[in-house]
Design a protein around this motif. Structure first.
Motif, PDB file in Angstrom:
ATOM      1  N   ALA A 167       0.854  -1.186   0.000  1.00  0.00           N
ATOM      2  CA  ALA A 167       0.000   0.000   0.000  1.00  0.00           C
ATOM      3  C   ALA A 167       0.889   1.235   0.000  1.00  0.00           C
ATOM      4  N   GLU A 168       0.399   2.341  -0.575  1.00  0.00           N
ATOM      5  CA  GLU A 168       1.203   3.551  -0.667  1.00  0.00           C
ATOM      6  C   GLU A 168       1.361   4.198   0.701  1.00  0.00           C
ATOM      7  N   LEU A 169       2.563   4.700   0.967  1.00  0.00           N
ATOM      8  CA  LEU A 169       2.859   5.413   2.200  1.00  0.00           C
ATOM      9  C   LEU A 169       3.107   6.874   1.831  1.00  0.00           C
ATOM     10  N   GLU A 170       2.121   7.722   2.077  1.00  0.00           N
ATOM     11  CA  GLU A 170       2.214   9.121   1.680  1.00  0.00           C
ATOM     12  C   GLU A 170       2.883   9.970   2.758  1.00  0.00           C
ATOM     13  N   GLY A 171       3.449  11.091   2.325  1.00  0.00           N
ATOM     14  CA  GLY A 171       4.042  12.028   3.273  1.00  0.00           C
ATOM     15  C   GLY A 171       5.498  11.769   3.592  1.00  0.00           C
ATOM     16  N   CYS A 172       6.164  10.879   2.847  1.00  0.00           N
ATOM     17  CA  CYS A 172       7.583  10.622   3.080  1.00  0.00           C
ATOM     18  C   CYS A 172       8.415  11.816   2.600  1.00  0.00           C
ATOM     19  N   THR A 173       9.532  12.073   3.247  1.00  0.00           N
ATOM     20  CA  THR A 173      10.404  13.187   2.867  1.00  0.00           C
ATOM     21  C   THR A 173      11.845  12.711   2.764  1.00  0.00           C
TER      22      THR A 173
END
Length: 231
Positions: A167-173
């Protein structure tokens, strides 16, 4: 569909551009310290002295295939060359080989590895990496060494399912130190899937190693490699 090109082909193409390559075949008698050409080399005595010979295949390659040796002496009259050291076994007739007069084959490989990094983003490869495993209380992870631009981060949802869904993990930097910072911590022991693009490679070593670029698109790579060699 994007094709591939192997190191053996890249090296030959680059050496030809440097006017530093000849392909030939042995005839008998040859042994562990010498090779005799079957096609009539026209270069004068010692033209190939201190150059390099690489065994490339053919009927008589046996265990010598891919062996590289420094040339000790070469005679045009006898079409015979001797080497420093020995080949793994005696060279049989019909052994294919390549000659490099100016530059050691390993240096061509170094130049191509350098050029493959320097050509980004003009030449790039798609990277899908699953080398990162989530650890307890660890929120930042080292990016794959060749990945320059990250498009998507996914995490493994359930390792007990045969299809290993992600599943996509959003908000990574991406931090200034090159590490990937996660906004949340997926289950410990599960993997991340990092998707992006990056340099072609930096670890070409065996002739069968490939880069993911069609041969027709390699002009920027050869220009960068030639620049490395001239420098």
């Amino acid at each position: 569909m994007q094709g591939t090109t192997n190191l053996g082909t890249l090296r030959v193409d680059l050496a030809r551009r440097m006017h530093d390559y000849l392909a030939a075949t042995t005839t008998a008698p040859s042994d562990r310290t010498a090779f005799r050409d079957s096609e009539g080399l026209t270069e004068g005595d010692n033209w190939w002295t201190q150059g390099w010979i690489q065994i490339t295949g053919g009927v008589g390659a046996t265990i010598n295939n891919a062996a590289i040796r420094r040339i000790r002496q070469y005679s045009q009259a006898s079409q015979m060359g001797t080497i420093w050291g020995t080949f793994p076994s005696s060279l049989a007739a019909s052994t294919n080989y390549s000659l490099y007069r100016l530059i050691e084959p390993a240096v061509y490989t170094q130049a191509l590895n350098f050029a493959s990094r320097m050509c980004y983003p003009q030449l790039y490869r798609y990277i899908e990496d699953e080398s990162v495993t989530i650890q307890a209380n660890v929120w930042a992870y080292t990016m794959p060494s060749l990945m320059r631009d990250l498009a998507q981060v996914l995490y493994q949802v359930n390792t007990s399912e045969a299809t290993y869904p992600y599943a996509e993990l959003e908000g990574c930097t991406l931090q200034e130190n090159g590490q990937l910072r996660l906004p949340a911590l997926p289950p410990v022991g599960n993997k991340l899937r990092l998707i992006g693009i990056g340099a072609l490679t930096d670890d070409l070593s065996a002739d069968a190693d490939i880069i993911q670029v069609d041969r027709e698109r390699l002009e920027p790579l050869y220009w960068a490699a030639e620049s490395y060699l001239w420098d």
